[in-house]
Design an enzyme around this catalytic site. Structure first.
Site, PDB file in Angstrom:
ATOM      1  CE1 TYR A  30     -17.044 -27.139  37.090  1.00  0.00           C
ATOM      2  CE2 TYR A  30     -18.365 -28.920  37.992  1.00  0.00           C
ATOM      3  CZ  TYR A  30     -17.440 -28.465  37.081  1.00  0.00           C
ATOM      4  OH  TYR A  30     -16.913 -29.326  36.152  1.00  0.00           O
ATOM      5  N   GLY A  85     -19.437 -33.996  35.252  1.00  0.00           N
ATOM      6  CA  GLY A  85     -18.041 -33.948  35.638  1.00  0.00           C
ATOM      7  C   GLY A  85     -17.853 -33.498  37.079  1.00  0.00           C
ATOM      8  NE  ARG A 170     -19.015 -23.991  31.356  1.00  0.00           N
ATOM      9  CZ  ARG A 170     -18.674 -25.260  31.224  1.00  0.00           C
ATOM     10  NH1 ARG A 170     -17.954 -25.854  32.174  1.00  0.00           N
ATOM     11  NH2 ARG A 170     -19.030 -25.951  30.165  1.00  0.00           N
ATOM     12  CG  HIS A 287     -22.156 -29.579  27.971  1.00  0.00           C
ATOM     13  ND1 HIS A 287     -21.628 -30.772  27.529  1.00  0.00           N
ATOM     14  CD2 HIS A 287     -21.458 -29.270  29.091  1.00  0.00           C
ATOM     15  CE1 HIS A 287     -20.650 -31.153  28.342  1.00  0.00           C
ATOM     16  NE2 HIS A 287     -20.539 -30.266  29.304  1.00  0.00           N
ATOM     17  NE  ARG A 290     -21.483 -27.035  33.078  1.00  0.00           N
ATOM     18  CZ  ARG A 290     -20.977 -26.433  34.165  1.00  0.00           C
ATOM     19  NH1 ARG A 290     -21.769 -25.674  34.926  1.00  0.00           N
ATOM     20  NH2 ARG A 290     -19.707 -26.565  34.481  1.00  0.00           N
ATOM     21  CG  MET A 321     -36.604 -32.688  31.049  1.00  0.00           C
ATOM     22  SD  MET A 321     -36.366 -34.294  30.262  1.00  0.00           S
ATOM     23  CE  MET A 321     -34.653 -34.197  29.723  1.00  0.00           C
ATOM     24  NE  ARG A 342     -27.311 -27.173  36.068  1.00  0.00           N
ATOM     25  CZ  ARG A 342     -27.264 -26.852  34.762  1.00  0.00           C
ATOM     26  NH1 ARG A 342     -28.238 -27.245  33.952  1.00  0.00           N
ATOM     27  NH2 ARG A 342     -26.240 -26.161  34.266  1.00  0.00           N
TER      28      ARG A 342
END
Length: 389
Positions: A30, A85, A170, A287, A290, A321, A342
């Site tokens: 995810y 999220g 996804r 995004h 995504r 990045m 991330r």
């Protein structure tokens, strides 16, 4: 702030590898995956790394300063923690951990409408120094109440999300049961059991009665009680309308007294609209790759926007990045500020409560080393070191 870096994890890549071992597969995917074939997730980073910086060694370097002023506040580094999220799905209490990191390192923290910490708790941790990313609620009363809660709790920068008119396709999330409505898959239960630290910590933080699953804390006020997963999915689908229009922006301008930033722009045309509306900033983003696999990377759309609008509106970027050199490349390309998601999530996934500070320390130290190597004293001077091939 006293912080001791853990030498076993000296890079964001080390944190990523460790987090993959500690997270259940469905949670890790995810976080890391994009949409369709995941092409844009890959392009986001690869195309940043095609950029080169040219050092100038035979000059006097005084003292490197990473301090950056943004909307009236001075931060200790030119990067912040972007909205993500369902943060506590990846690691319990991640939102709270990263909010505290933003205080420890004096960098901005952006809270998502659909993450797992409430506006009020975020304000308490950050002492009101946070940004809020709004997914557009259909109901005017709920929309205005959410904005009032954000303002009353100290938020002064509102980010309106523009790049989710529809949810990206996804496949891995669908396979893992993260469609709408979500499903409790047997393979996910088994996979969670194979990651006992994550499972036990999730039960401790989120409660046995919730089966350890996190909830959307900001939205709980508007939710009927006792919803199962299917009802939750229907509620979320009915609550939001992702399409951001000029009229909707104007409506929010009438009631939001602070700064307004549009997050998710990619085209010169959209930025022109933001300038025409008198908005304060844009975050160039896709995004995290995504939403549109057939679209361009964030860095490839930054150049034309900088060329036309530098100095007319604050231009920020997120997406792709993963380390200090990546941020230096983006800032050298003309962005005024960077946001990352991330890398901070890898930090908490790897090291729990210590992971946010570990990620921030690594990013800050790497970025400082690049500036020192280039002989660049100030962040705003980085474009002088862009190597034009």
């Amino acid at each position: 702030m006293s912080f001791q870096m853990n030498p076993d994890y000296p890079s964001i890549e080390h944190l990523r590898v460790k987090s993959k071992k500690r997270m259940p597969k469905f949670a890790y995917e995810y976080l890391t995956e994009g949409c369709n074939e995941d092409l844009n997730v890959y392009k986001n980073t690869k195309e940043i790394r095609d950029i080169e910086l040219m050092p100038t060694y035979l000059t006097d370097l005084k003292e490197v300063s990473m301090k950056t002023e943004l909307f009236g506040k001075t931060y200790d580094a030119p990067f912040g923690i972007t909205a993500v999220g369902l943060q506590s799905l990846m690691w319990p209490n991640t939102a709270q951990i990263l909010a505290k990191t933003s205080v420890d390192f004096n960098i901005p923290f952006m809270l998502s409408t659909v993450t797992t910490m409430s506006i009020e708790e975020c304000a308490e941790i950050t002492k009101g120094n946070f940004w809020f990313q709004l997914y557009y609620p259909k109901n005017k009363e709920y929309r205005e109440d959410i904005l009032k809660r954000a303002w009353d709790n100290g938020c002064r920068v509102l980010c309106l999300l523009s790049d989710v008119p529809t949810f990206g396709y996804r496949p891995k999330d669908i396979y893992n049961g993260f469609g709408m409505p979500p499903k409790m898959m047997l393979r996910n239960i088994v996979n969670a059991a194979l990651h006992p630290t994550w499972a036990l910590e999730s039960l401790r933080v989120n409660g046995i009665e919730n089966r350890g699953m996190p909830s959307f804390k900001t939205l709980e006020k508007y939710m009927p009680g006792g919803m199962d997963l299917r009802q939750l999915g229907l509620f979320m689908d009915d609550f939001f309308d992702g399409k951001l229009t000029v009229e909707r922006i104007k409506d929010i301008q009438k009631i939001w007294p602070g700064k307004i930033v549009i997050k998710g722009v990619a085209s010169v045309e959209d930025v022109q609209t933001c300038v025409d509306l008198g908005l304060d900033g844009v975050i160039v983003s896709n995004h995290g790759g995504r939403q549109l696999d057939a679209g361009p990377s964030s860095i490839s759309t930054l150049g034309p926007i900088v060329e036309k609008f530098k100095g007319k509106i604050t231009i920020m970027m997120d997406g792709g990045m993963r380390n200090g050199p990546d941020m230096a490349r983006v800032l050298a390309s003309g962005a005024d500020f960077c946001f990352l998601g991330r890398p901070f999530m890898y930090g908490t996934g790897a090291l729990g409560t210590k992971g946010g500070d570990q990620a921030a320390w690594i990013l800050k130290r790497e970025f400082q080393q690049v500036m020192e190597q280039l002989n660049c004293e100030k962040v705003e001077d980085l474009p002088k070191f862009l190597h034009k091939k």
